[in-house]
Motif scaffolding. Sequence first.
Motif, short mmCIF file in Angstrom:
data_model
loop_
_atom_site.label_atom_id
_atom_site.label_comp_id
_atom_site.label_asym_id
_atom_site.label_seq_id
_atom_site.Cartn_x
_atom_site.Cartn_y
_atom_site.Cartn_z
N ILE A 51 6.27 48.11 21.21
CA ILE A 51 6.34 48.22 19.76
C ILE A 51 7.57 47.49 19.26
O ILE A 51 8.69 47.75 19.69
N ARG A 52 7.36 46.57 18.37
CA ARG A 52 8.48 45.83 17.78
C ARG A 52 8.54 46.13 16.28
O ARG A 52 7.51 46.13 15.61
N PRO A 53 9.72 46.39 15.77
CA PRO A 53 9.82 46.55 14.32
C PRO A 53 9.37 45.28 13.61
O PRO A 53 9.79 44.18 13.96
N ARG A 54 8.47 45.42 12.65
CA ARG A 54 7.97 44.25 11.94
C ARG A 54 9.00 43.80 10.90
O ARG A 54 9.56 44.63 10.19
N PRO A 55 9.25 42.50 10.82
CA PRO A 55 10.27 42.02 9.89
C PRO A 55 9.83 42.19 8.44
O PRO A 55 8.63 42.28 8.13
N CYS A 62 12.43 37.06 6.20
CA CYS A 62 11.31 36.30 6.76
C CYS A 62 10.43 35.78 5.62
O CYS A 62 10.58 36.14 4.46
N ASP A 63 9.50 34.90 5.99
CA ASP A 63 8.65 34.25 4.98
C ASP A 63 7.76 35.27 4.27
O ASP A 63 7.32 36.26 4.86
N LEU A 64 7.49 34.98 3.00
CA LEU A 64 6.59 35.80 2.20
C LEU A 64 5.58 34.89 1.51
O LEU A 64 5.97 33.90 0.89
N ASP A 65 4.30 35.22 1.63
CA ASP A 65 3.26 34.49 0.91
C ASP A 65 3.36 34.92 -0.56
O ASP A 65 2.80 35.94 -0.96
N GLU A 66 4.06 34.14 -1.35
CA GLU A 66 4.38 34.56 -2.71
C GLU A 66 3.17 34.59 -3.62
O GLU A 66 3.08 35.43 -4.51
N ALA A 67 2.22 33.68 -3.43
CA ALA A 67 1.01 33.70 -4.25
C ALA A 67 0.21 34.98 -4.00
O ALA A 67 -0.24 35.65 -4.93
N ALA A 68 0.05 35.33 -2.72
CA ALA A 68 -0.67 36.56 -2.38
C ALA A 68 0.10 37.77 -2.88
O ALA A 68 -0.50 38.75 -3.35
#
Length: 260
Positions: A51-55, A62-68
């Motif tokens: 289990i890894r903490p999700r960023p 981390c990157d963000l899909d800004e349109a979505a």
Amino acid sequence: MHDPLIRSRAVALVRSGVTNADVARLLDVPPGTVSYWTHIDRTASGTAPGIRPRPCPRCDGCDLDEAAYSYLLGLYLGDGYIVQHAQHRAPVLAITCGNAWPGLMDACEAAMRSVFPGNSVHRRRKTGCADVKLSSKHLTCLFPQHGPGRKHERPIALEPWQQRIVRAHPWEFVRGLIHSDGSRVINWTTRTIAGQPKRYEYPRYFFTNTSDDIIRLYTDTLDSLGVAWKHLRQRRRAQTISVARRASVALMDAHVGPKF
């Protein structure tokens, strides 16, 4: 059932390096119970094996899909809510979608997966509708408008970073609001031409919400896009914004369209 203090002491001892077996003997607790408590503690902290903490775009950059995100923000402000269930370690985002609009459910799910890659998205069927849902520790990071009570009972304002995203992707934001609390309808009227009644049809867009702040976010975005709108006179608490001028409806049709 064990005393919560015993459970807390067991977890603290394991964290300090004491083996599960020694903790079990020390506290007179079954070894399997100590293993279970340890697993729950490590899962909650993201340190369990596999289990890894999700960023998070806000916490970790981390990157963000800004349109979505702009579309999902509109959906959330309309028909979305965030809750923290006792049985879940992370809050849950749910967007309620009517069964008449299966395409809307698909679009909502796609936006959630784009904004929260790696998180599970599922649908909970209800009478006449479904909640499209996901769970994440970072929901309140990305939706700081969450708070106690209903949205129309508390101030709703976008953070500067959210304002920047909405300015960059205004049509996605409007589409999310319309797809949640709005509609595209066909009005009609009749006129007498050369002694014969003739039916005329024309489309209109409506957006209805009880929050003055959410209404203002919608109309301010329409203003920035050059879309003409007006308030409808109503006796109820909720407000309805109408877009009826031909040029403005054409703009909405090109970028928003009806639910599907």
